[in-house]
Design an enzyme around this catalytic site. Structure first.
Site, PDB file in Angstrom:
ATOM      1  N   ASP A  45      47.690  40.932  53.163  1.00  0.00           N
ATOM      2  CA  ASP A  45      46.441  41.634  52.898  1.00  0.00           C
ATOM      3  C   ASP A  45      45.977  42.260  54.210  1.00  0.00           C
ATOM      4  O   ASP A  45      46.587  42.059  55.258  1.00  0.00           O
ATOM      5  CB  ASP A  45      45.396  40.691  52.289  1.00  0.00           C
ATOM      6  CG  ASP A  45      44.927  39.640  53.281  1.00  0.00           C
ATOM      7  OD1 ASP A  45      44.184  38.741  52.862  1.00  0.00           O
ATOM      8  OD2 ASP A  45      45.292  39.730  54.462  1.00  0.00           O
ATOM      9  N   SER A  46      44.886  43.011  54.160  1.00  0.00           N
ATOM     10  CA  SER A  46      44.537  43.841  55.332  1.00  0.00           C
ATOM     11  C   SER A  46      43.620  43.111  56.300  1.00  0.00           C
ATOM     12  O   SER A  46      43.407  43.574  57.419  1.00  0.00           O
ATOM     13  CB  SER A  46      43.807  45.095  54.856  1.00  0.00           C
ATOM     14  OG  SER A  46      42.539  44.697  54.321  1.00  0.00           O
ATOM     15  N   GLY A  47      43.047  41.993  55.880  1.00  0.00           N
ATOM     16  CA  GLY A  47      42.142  41.247  56.756  1.00  0.00           C
ATOM     17  C   GLY A  47      40.679  41.508  56.482  1.00  0.00           C
ATOM     18  O   GLY A  47      39.832  40.672  56.787  1.00  0.00           O
ATOM     19  N   GLY A  62      37.849  44.759  44.516  1.00  0.00           N
ATOM     20  CA  GLY A  62      36.444  44.771  44.132  1.00  0.00           C
ATOM     21  C   GLY A  62      36.122  43.934  42.911  1.00  0.00           C
ATOM     22  O   GLY A  62      35.024  44.005  42.366  1.00  0.00           O
ATOM     23  N   ASP A  95      47.607  37.416  42.923  1.00  0.00           N
ATOM     24  CA  ASP A  95      47.578  36.344  43.925  1.00  0.00           C
ATOM     25  C   ASP A  95      46.286  35.569  43.734  1.00  0.00           C
ATOM     26  O   ASP A  95      45.259  36.174  43.362  1.00  0.00           O
ATOM     27  CB  ASP A  95      47.629  36.906  45.362  1.00  0.00           C
ATOM     28  CG  ASP A  95      46.216  37.229  45.862  1.00  0.00           C
ATOM     29  OD1 ASP A  95      45.732  38.347  45.561  1.00  0.00           O
ATOM     30  OD2 ASP A  95      45.603  36.343  46.530  1.00  0.00           O
ATOM     31  N   CYS A 117      57.131  20.360  32.143  1.00  0.00           N
ATOM     32  CA  CYS A 117      57.299  20.830  33.517  1.00  0.00           C
ATOM     33  C   CYS A 117      58.521  20.201  34.179  1.00  0.00           C
ATOM     34  O   CYS A 117      58.807  19.026  34.004  1.00  0.00           O
ATOM     35  CB  CYS A 117      56.042  20.480  34.311  1.00  0.00           C
ATOM     36  SG  CYS A 117      56.027  21.158  35.967  1.00  0.00           S
ATOM     37  N   CYS A 121      56.655  16.033  38.043  1.00  0.00           N
ATOM     38  CA  CYS A 121      56.842  15.675  36.630  1.00  0.00           C
ATOM     39  C   CYS A 121      58.217  15.079  36.369  1.00  0.00           C
ATOM     40  O   CYS A 121      58.385  14.295  35.420  1.00  0.00           O
ATOM     41  CB  CYS A 121      56.629  16.917  35.763  1.00  0.00           C
ATOM     42  SG  CYS A 121      54.944  17.511  35.843  1.00  0.00           S
ATOM     43  N   HIS A 149      53.466  21.123  41.591  1.00  0.00           N
ATOM     44  CA  HIS A 149      53.294  21.178  40.126  1.00  0.00           C
ATOM     45  C   HIS A 149      52.484  22.400  39.694  1.00  0.00           C
ATOM     46  O   HIS A 149      52.858  23.126  38.775  1.00  0.00           O
ATOM     47  CB  HIS A 149      52.613  19.905  39.613  1.00  0.00           C
ATOM     48  CG  HIS A 149      52.148  20.073  38.197  1.00  0.00           C
ATOM     49  ND1 HIS A 149      52.997  19.945  37.111  1.00  0.00           N
ATOM     50  CD2 HIS A 149      50.935  20.416  37.687  1.00  0.00           C
ATOM     51  CE1 HIS A 149      52.328  20.193  35.999  1.00  0.00           C
ATOM     52  NE2 HIS A 149      51.063  20.487  36.315  1.00  0.00           N
ATOM     53  N   CYS A 185      58.937  20.329  37.546  1.00  0.00           N
ATOM     54  CA  CYS A 185      58.663  20.188  38.989  1.00  0.00           C
ATOM     55  C   CYS A 185      58.977  18.768  39.444  1.00  0.00           C
ATOM     56  O   CYS A 185      59.181  17.855  38.642  1.00  0.00           O
ATOM     57  CB  CYS A 185      57.197  20.527  39.282  1.00  0.00           C
ATOM     58  SG  CYS A 185      56.054  19.161  39.026  1.00  0.00           S
ATOM     59  N   GLN A 203      38.642  50.862  44.373  1.00  0.00           N
ATOM     60  CA  GLN A 203      37.325  50.257  44.395  1.00  0.00           C
ATOM     61  C   GLN A 203      36.441  50.940  43.347  1.00  0.00           C
ATOM     62  O   GLN A 203      36.950  51.667  42.484  1.00  0.00           O
ATOM     63  CB  GLN A 203      36.707  50.370  45.794  1.00  0.00           C
ATOM     64  CG  GLN A 203      37.410  49.523  46.853  1.00  0.00           C
ATOM     65  CD  GLN A 203      37.249  48.025  46.639  1.00  0.00           C
ATOM     66  OE1 GLN A 203      36.434  47.559  45.837  1.00  0.00           O
ATOM     67  NE2 GLN A 203      38.053  47.242  47.343  1.00  0.00           N
TER      68      GLN A 203
HETATM   69  O1  LIG Z   1      38.621  44.394  47.015  1.00  0.00           O
HETATM   70  C1  LIG Z   1      39.393  43.664  47.664  1.00  0.00           C
HETATM   71  N1  LIG Z   1      40.044  44.146  48.740  1.00  0.00           N
HETATM   72  C2  LIG Z   1      40.882  43.377  49.471  1.00  0.00           C
HETATM   73  N2  LIG Z   1      41.113  42.101  49.195  1.00  0.00           N
HETATM   74  C3  LIG Z   1      40.478  41.529  48.121  1.00  0.00           C
HETATM   75  C4  LIG Z   1      40.686  40.171  47.848  1.00  0.00           C
HETATM   76  C5  LIG Z   1      40.003  39.576  46.777  1.00  0.00           C
HETATM   77  N3  LIG Z   1      39.970  38.283  46.344  1.00  0.00           N
HETATM   78  C6  LIG Z   1      39.092  38.295  45.319  1.00  0.00           C
HETATM   79  N4  LIG Z   1      38.724  37.196  44.644  1.00  0.00           N
HETATM   80  C7  LIG Z   1      39.147  35.890  45.096  1.00  0.00           C
HETATM   81  C8  LIG Z   1      38.467  34.903  44.204  1.00  0.00           C
HETATM   82  N5  LIG Z   1      38.930  33.581  44.591  1.00  0.00           N
HETATM   83  C9  LIG Z   1      39.026  32.758  43.373  1.00  0.00           C
HETATM   84  C10 LIG Z   1      39.404  31.347  43.739  1.00  0.00           C
HETATM   85  O2  LIG Z   1      38.491  30.808  44.692  1.00  0.00           O
HETATM   86  C11 LIG Z   1      38.419  31.583  45.905  1.00  0.00           C
HETATM   87  C12 LIG Z   1      38.006  33.008  45.607  1.00  0.00           C
HETATM   88  N6  LIG Z   1      38.589  39.501  45.056  1.00  0.00           N
HETATM   89  C13 LIG Z   1      39.135  40.341  45.979  1.00  0.00           C
HETATM   90  C14 LIG Z   1      38.932  41.693  46.228  1.00  0.00           C
HETATM   91  C15 LIG Z   1      39.596  42.285  47.318  1.00  0.00           C
HETATM   92 ZN   LIG Z   2      55.010  19.439  37.038  1.00  0.00          ZN
END
Ligand SMILES: O=c1[nH]cnc2cc3nc(NCCN4CCOCC4)[nH]c3cc12
Ligand SMILES: [Zn+2]
Length: 373
Positions: free
Chosen positions: A93-95, A217, A267, A305, A310, A336, A307, A190
């Site tokens: 990802d970009s950070g 977003g 992801d 499963c 399991c 798992h 894994c 976005q």
């Molecule tokens: O617009 C985005 N731009 C670049 N990276 C992202 C990463 C992102 N990650 C989430 N949601 C993550 C939600 N998680 C669910 C589990 O608990 C932690 C947060 N929304 C995201 C939006 C963006």
């Molecule tokens: Zn398992």
């Protein structure tokens, strides 16, 4: 045989699609779930174990890796693939999102973001160019654009201004990207939950031209209904032969709904984070293995499963490991949970290919609603 980066379609079911992502580091069947390997490691897993769960591609976080051990250090050590001994594709990802979500002391301006490291307080700056160069130093197979993900809910004008900033940054990221055979850069769409702003963002990114497109977003508190409605408005506008990646998603039910809406890549930290907090994913929802009801249960977490947890251990053993705060607990349960997510994706892919996604989806939803075995 061309090793050009591309997605090729294999089968369709409504808007859902099964295919293959061809990259410089190998081919990945889609739809696919990417385990999150934040600091060059999928927490509590060896990369052989990650491979054994069926994962084909993993995610690395630029924010964490730039702070420690540093992108130039990783470059000098041969890149992230060699550093973490993962020969398959890696998406970084970009950070930007991590800086904003980690709440690090930061200052956002039109040119980028300045922030203090959560590790030692040192000052750092990320711009579209610097993020792209860092991901290049890491030798990421798929580089993500540096963008701004606005917090929701927000007024449409705020969302519009933020999206247009991200589109200007996307052009700068593309200019800084070094094209290489089998490598890719994804633009990030976005526009909040505003269909017209989402359409404007897709147009801006496809005018620039990327090897793939992410829907950003979302999964920022808008709720599943609004997330799905935004996917309904956005995904059909993405070029059909381009891979689509929904960032940060999600629960098994989120993944099912998003695959039905044409998303190819995902992801999420949920399966790995849950694995460290004794929460097990199963075909019938989730279990809290710290709960005393598991103390004497000789059954595996899931009868479906394969894994290590399991295959060799009981719920009672996992319960004991977490009660005793033993490191093996998070190791086995992360394995798992990732195996469950990969099995879910394989099942969706097979159902798209054999034309049974509607029946398969109904069966999954019915199972998730059932009581534990
Ligand atoms: O617009 C985005 N731009 C670049 N990276 C992202 C990463 C992102 N990650 C989430 N949601 C993550 C939600 N998680 C669910 C589990 O608990 C932690 C947060 N929304 C995201 C939006 C963006
Ligand atoms: Zn398992």
């Amino acid at each position: 045989m061309s090793t050009a980066f591309r997605w090729t379609g294999q089968a369709r079911f409504g808007r859902a699609r099964a295919g293959h992502l061809h990259t410089a580091h190998g081919m990945v069947p889609t739809p696919t779930f990417m385990p999150v390997g934040t600091a060059g490691t999928v927490k509590a897993m060896t990369m052989d174990a990650v491979r054994a769960t069926g994962a084909g591609i993993v995610l690395g976080n630029t924010y964490h890796l730039m702070l420690r051990p540093g992108a130039e250090r990783v470059r000098a050590l041969g890149g992230l693939h060699r550093f973490m001994d993962w020969p398959g594709p890696i998406l970084t990802d970009s950070g930007g999102f991590q800086v904003m979500s980690l709440g690090a002391l930061r200052k956002l301006d039109q040119d980028g973001v300045t922030f203090s490291s959560h590790i030692d307080g040192a000052k750092h700056r990320l711009t579209p160019e610097r993020s792209t160069h860092i991901q290049h130093a890491l030798d990421a197979t798929i580089t993500m654009c540096f963008d701004e993900c606005p917090a929701l809910p927000a007024p449409p004008e705020t969302i519009a201004q933020s999206m247009r900033l991200s589109m200007r940054w996307a052009a700068r990221c593309r200019a800084a990207f070094v094209p290489r055979q089998g490598y890719a850069q994804y633009g990030i769409i976005q526009g909040g939950t505003e269909p017209d702003l989402r359409a404007e963002s897709v147009r801006a990114l496809t005018d620039i031209g990327f090897e793939g497109y992410a829907i950003g977003g979302l999964a920022v508190g808008e709720g599943q209904e609004l997330m799905f409605a935004t996917l309904d408005a956005t995904v059909p506008l993405i070029p059909d032969d381009s891979p689509r990646y929904l960032m940060g998603v999600g629960t098994p039910d989120d993944l099912l709904g998003a695959v039905e809406r044409g998303v190819d890549m995902f992801d999420c930290v949920m399966p790995t984070r849950a694995g460290r907090t004794a929460r097990a994913y199963t075909e019938r929802g989730t279990l809290n293995l710290r709960n005393a009801r598991h103390a004497g249960d000789t059954r595996p977490i899931s009868p479906h499963c394969d894994c290590l947890a399991c295959a060799r251990h009981s719920r009672a053993y996992l319960h004991h490991l977490f009660r005793a705060n033993e490191i093996l607990g998070p190791m086995l349960l992360t394995w798992h949970n990732l195996a469950y997510y990969q099995r879910l994706m394989r099942g969706l892919r097979a159902a798209i290919i054999d034309g049974s996604l509607d029946v398969h989806a109904a069966w999954l939803r019915a199972q998730w609603a059932m009581e534990d075995w």
